[in-house]
Design a protein around this motif. Structure first.
Motif, PDB file in Angstrom:
ATOM      1  N   ARG A 143      17.727 -65.268  -2.804  1.00 19.46           N
ATOM      2  CA  ARG A 143      16.627 -65.749  -2.406  1.00 19.46           C
ATOM      3  C   ARG A 143      15.828 -65.494  -3.740  1.00 19.46           C
ATOM      4  NH1 ARG A 143      13.564 -63.674   2.771  1.00 19.46           N
ATOM      5  NH2 ARG A 143      11.953 -64.768   1.973  1.00 19.46           N
ATOM      6  N   CYS A 144      15.175 -66.461  -4.109  1.00 20.72           N
ATOM      7  CA  CYS A 144      14.450 -66.266  -5.532  1.00 20.72           C
ATOM      8  C   CYS A 144      12.837 -66.131  -4.906  1.00 20.72           C
ATOM      9  CB  CYS A 144      14.487 -67.561  -6.092  1.00 20.72           C
ATOM     10  SG  CYS A 144      13.812 -67.338  -7.614  1.00 20.72           S
ATOM     11  N   LEU A 145      12.531 -65.023  -4.546  1.00 18.19           N
ATOM     12  CA  LEU A 145      11.337 -64.687  -4.009  1.00 18.19           C
ATOM     13  C   LEU A 145       9.962 -65.061  -4.977  1.00 18.19           C
ATOM     14  CD1 LEU A 145      12.145 -60.950  -2.749  1.00 18.19           C
ATOM     15  CD2 LEU A 145      12.091 -63.375  -1.339  1.00 18.19           C
ATOM     16  N   HIS A 176       0.712 -75.899  -1.667  1.00 19.97           N
ATOM     17  CA  HIS A 176       0.227 -75.734  -0.217  1.00 19.97           C
ATOM     18  C   HIS A 176       0.837 -76.904   0.616  1.00 19.97           C
ATOM     19  CE1 HIS A 176      -2.089 -72.388  -1.369  1.00 19.97           C
ATOM     20  NE2 HIS A 176      -3.020 -73.186  -2.015  1.00 19.97           N
ATOM     21  N   ASN A 177       1.287 -78.099  -0.018  1.00 21.53           N
ATOM     22  CA  ASN A 177       1.714 -78.963   0.808  1.00 21.53           C
ATOM     23  C   ASN A 177       3.182 -79.259   0.802  1.00 21.53           C
ATOM     24  OD1 ASN A 177       1.825 -79.806  -1.749  1.00 21.53           O
ATOM     25  ND2 ASN A 177       1.178 -81.775  -1.671  1.00 21.53           N
ATOM     26  N   LYS A 178       3.872 -78.409   0.318  1.00 22.42           N
ATOM     27  CA  LYS A 178       5.212 -78.333   0.241  1.00 22.42           C
ATOM     28  C   LYS A 178       5.958 -77.089   1.274  1.00 22.42           C
ATOM     29  CE  LYS A 178       5.470 -79.551  -4.611  1.00 22.42           C
ATOM     30  NZ  LYS A 178       5.764 -81.127  -4.425  1.00 22.42           N
ATOM     31  N   ARG A 179       7.086 -77.738   1.726  1.00 24.89           N
ATOM     32  CA  ARG A 179       7.683 -76.786   2.837  1.00 24.89           C
ATOM     33  C   ARG A 179       8.748 -76.239   2.282  1.00 24.89           C
ATOM     34  NH1 ARG A 179       6.552 -78.229   8.121  1.00 24.89           N
ATOM     35  NH2 ARG A 179       4.298 -77.990   8.438  1.00 24.89           N
ATOM     36  N   ILE A 180       9.345 -75.089   2.690  1.00 23.85           N
ATOM     37  CA  ILE A 180      10.418 -74.388   2.277  1.00 23.85           C
ATOM     38  C   ILE A 180      11.308 -74.258   3.613  1.00 23.85           C
ATOM     39  CG2 ILE A 180      11.409 -72.270   1.150  1.00 23.85           C
ATOM     40  CD1 ILE A 180       9.405 -71.946  -0.339  1.00 23.85           C
ATOM     41  N   ARG A 204      23.021 -63.216  12.895  1.00 25.40           N
ATOM     42  CA  ARG A 204      22.123 -62.014  12.786  1.00 25.40           C
ATOM     43  C   ARG A 204      21.274 -62.420  11.562  1.00 25.40           C
ATOM     44  NH1 ARG A 204      24.559 -57.183  12.104  1.00 25.40           N
ATOM     45  NH2 ARG A 204      26.553 -57.864  12.187  1.00 25.40           N
ATOM     46  N   TRP A 205      21.930 -63.054  10.349  1.00 28.10           N
ATOM     47  CA  TRP A 205      21.021 -63.397   9.220  1.00 28.10           C
ATOM     48  C   TRP A 205      20.175 -64.533   9.423  1.00 28.10           C
ATOM     49  CZ3 TRP A 205      19.850 -61.032   5.119  1.00 28.10           C
ATOM     50  CH2 TRP A 205      20.500 -59.993   4.535  1.00 28.10           C
ATOM     51  N   VAL A 206      20.685 -65.433  10.337  1.00 24.57           N
ATOM     52  CA  VAL A 206      19.784 -66.784  10.682  1.00 24.57           C
ATOM     53  C   VAL A 206      18.843 -66.136  11.494  1.00 24.57           C
ATOM     54  CG1 VAL A 206      19.591 -68.749  12.114  1.00 24.57           C
ATOM     55  CG2 VAL A 206      21.593 -68.318  10.690  1.00 24.57           C
ATOM     56  N   THR A 207      18.825 -65.213  12.413  1.00 30.30           N
ATOM     57  CA  THR A 207      17.649 -64.708  13.128  1.00 30.30           C
ATOM     58  C   THR A 207      16.548 -63.786  12.062  1.00 30.30           C
ATOM     59  OG1 THR A 207      18.940 -64.419  15.110  1.00 30.30           O
ATOM     60  CG2 THR A 207      17.136 -63.130  15.179  1.00 30.30           C
ATOM     61  N   ARG A 254      14.648 -66.476   9.796  1.00 30.60           N
ATOM     62  CA  ARG A 254      13.828 -67.298  10.545  1.00 30.60           C
ATOM     63  C   ARG A 254      12.424 -66.715  10.723  1.00 30.60           C
ATOM     64  NH1 ARG A 254      17.824 -70.393  14.626  1.00 30.60           N
ATOM     65  NH2 ARG A 254      18.269 -72.131  13.193  1.00 30.60           N
ATOM     66  N   GLN A 255      12.332 -65.279  10.273  1.00 29.66           N
ATOM     67  CA  GLN A 255      10.954 -64.555  10.178  1.00 29.66           C
ATOM     68  C   GLN A 255      10.279 -65.293   9.026  1.00 29.66           C
ATOM     69  OE1 GLN A 255      11.383 -60.244  10.815  1.00 29.66           O
ATOM     70  NE2 GLN A 255      13.287 -60.679  10.293  1.00 29.66           N
ATOM     71  N   PHE A 256      10.737 -65.701   7.986  1.00 26.06           N
ATOM     72  CA  PHE A 256      10.108 -66.137   7.019  1.00 26.06           C
ATOM     73  C   PHE A 256      10.049 -67.786   6.894  1.00 26.06           C
ATOM     74  CE2 PHE A 256      12.684 -62.372   5.916  1.00 26.06           C
ATOM     75  CZ  PHE A 256      11.942 -61.633   5.756  1.00 26.06           C
ATOM     76  N   PHE A 257      11.142 -68.404   7.091  1.00 24.93           N
ATOM     77  CA  PHE A 257      11.007 -69.816   6.827  1.00 24.93           C
ATOM     78  C   PHE A 257      12.181 -70.557   7.919  1.00 24.93           C
ATOM     79  CE2 PHE A 257      10.341 -68.356   2.527  1.00 24.93           C
ATOM     80  CZ  PHE A 257       8.991 -68.732   2.142  1.00 24.93           C
ATOM     81  N   PRO A 258      11.945 -71.693   8.096  1.00 24.84           N
ATOM     82  CA  PRO A 258      13.106 -72.306   8.981  1.00 24.84           C
ATOM     83  C   PRO A 258      14.235 -72.154   8.416  1.00 24.84           C
ATOM     84  CG  PRO A 258      10.999 -73.960   8.571  1.00 24.84           C
ATOM     85  CD  PRO A 258      10.879 -72.829   7.682  1.00 24.84           C
TER      86      PRO A 258
END
Length: 285
Positions: free
Chosen positions: A33-35, A46-50, A67-70, A73-77
C-alpha cells in the motif's frame, strides 16, 4: 526509464483518472500500500475514488485472503482478484487452491466501475487509473479485464514504460501506469523490503545477502526447507550453502557458490515460486 519519468507518468495518471485502482499483492498487502499516495488523493483530489485490488489471491490460503479483504474494506472498497494466466480465450480449470486459469474477480470489479459511472451520471466514459509497486500485477490485471493481451507483461520491473489507454467498453477506459518506485529505504531492513518488492533487478544488487535475509525473516524455515529440499539451517550463509549444494552450484574445488545460489533464490522469490504470506492484523472484537 528513470525515477523522474515514472513520476511524470504517475502524475498524468492521477490527473486524468476518475477512479484509481491500487493493486496490492495478496501475500503482503500492507507492504504494497502506498499510504502517501492514498493520503494525497484524499486530501487534494476529492473527486477521485480509490479502490483496492487484492491481486494474486491464488498465492495465499483462501481464509487469509478473505480476512485481508475484510481488513482492507475498513479503508476503501476492496475487490479480491486473480489475473487469468495463459491464453484467456482457452482458459481451463485447475490451479492453486481451487482457482482456475481464468480470471477471478473481474466481473465484480467491472460492475463496481460501471456502477460508479452510473452514480456520477456521467455522459462520457470514466477513466480508470492503475497504480502500484512493480510486479504486483498491474498489466496482468488489465489483460484479464480486456480478456486479451493488450499490454506488454513481464516479471522484470520497469517493463511498462509509458501510459497507454485501453477501452474496456463504452463506459470504462483503463490507463496503464508504470510501477511506482516510491519506497525509500532508511534502514537495511527497509532496503531488503524494497529489493524484495522487485523494484530492483537481481543483476543490479551488490549485496544479495540483504534481500535473502529479508526472505528468511518473512518465510517459515520449514517452508524453505521443503521448497529447496534441504535440511535445517541457521542464518543466510548456511541457507545459501545448502541451496548451492542441492542445486549443484559449486566453485572449482567443490566449494558452494553462494552468489549463484542467492540468484536462484531471488529469481524463485520474484516469480512467486516460494510460497509465503503475511497475516492480516487481528480484528478488534
Amino acid at each position: 526509464p528513470n525515477q523522474r519519468s515514472y513520476h511524470k507518468e504517475l502524475s498524468k495518471v492521477l490527473r486524468e483518472s476518475d477512479i484509481l485502482l491500487e493493486v496490492l499483492d495478496a501475500r503482503d498487502p500492507m507492504g504494497c500500500r502506498c499510504l502517501p499516495l492514498e493520503l494525497a488523493v484524499q486530501q487534494k483530489l476529492h473527486n477521485k475514488r480509490i479502490v483496492l485490488v487484492l491481486n494474486k489471491i491464488d498465492l495465499v490460503p483462501r481464509d487469509v485472503a478473505n480476512r485481508w479483504v475484510t481488513h482492507l474494506r475498513q479503508f476503501f472498497p476492496t475487490v479480491p482478484f486473480k489475473s487469468s494466466t495463459g491464453n484467456q480465450r482457452q482458459a481451463h480449470r485447475g490451479g492453486v487452491d481451487g482457482y482456475g486459469a481464468e480470471c477471478f474477480g473481474g466481473e465484480q470489479l467491472l460492475q463496481l466501475l460501471k456502477n460508479y459511472s452510473r452514480s456520477r451520471n456521467l455522459k462520457t466514459a470514466i477513466t480508470v487509473g492503475i497504480v502500484g509497486y512493480p510486479n504486483v500485477g498491474k498489466s496482468s490485471l488489465i489483460n484479464s479485464l480486456k480478456r486479451a493481451r493488450a499490454v506488454n507483461v513481464g516479471a522484470t520491473p520497469g517493463v511498462t514504460a509509458a501510459v497507454q489507454l485501453v477501452a474496456l467498453d463504452k463506459k470504462v477506459k483503463l490507463m496503464d501506469c508504470p510501477g511506482i518506485v516510491f519506497a525509500r529505504a532508511k534502514t537495511s531492513e527497509e532496503e531488503a523490503d524494497v529489493l524484495l518488492r522487485n523494484c530492483v533487478k537481481v543483476e543490479k544488487i551488490d549485496d544479495l545477502a540483504l534481500p535473502i535475509g529479508g526472505i528468511l525473516r518473512r518465510t517459515p524455515p520449514e517452508q524453505l526447507m521443503e521448497h529447496f529440499t534441504i535440511g535445517p539451517f541457521s542464518g543466510v550463509a548456511e541457507f545459501l550453502t545448502l541451496v548451492a549444494m542441492k542445486r549443484g552450484q559449486l566453485r572449482r574445488g567443490g566449494a558452494a557458490d553462494q552468489d549463484s545460489a542467492a540468484r536462484i533464490v531471488m529469481q524463485e522469490w520474484n516469480s512467486g515460486a516460494i510460497r509465503y504470506w503475511c497475516e492480516p492484523p487481528q480484528q478488534a472484537a
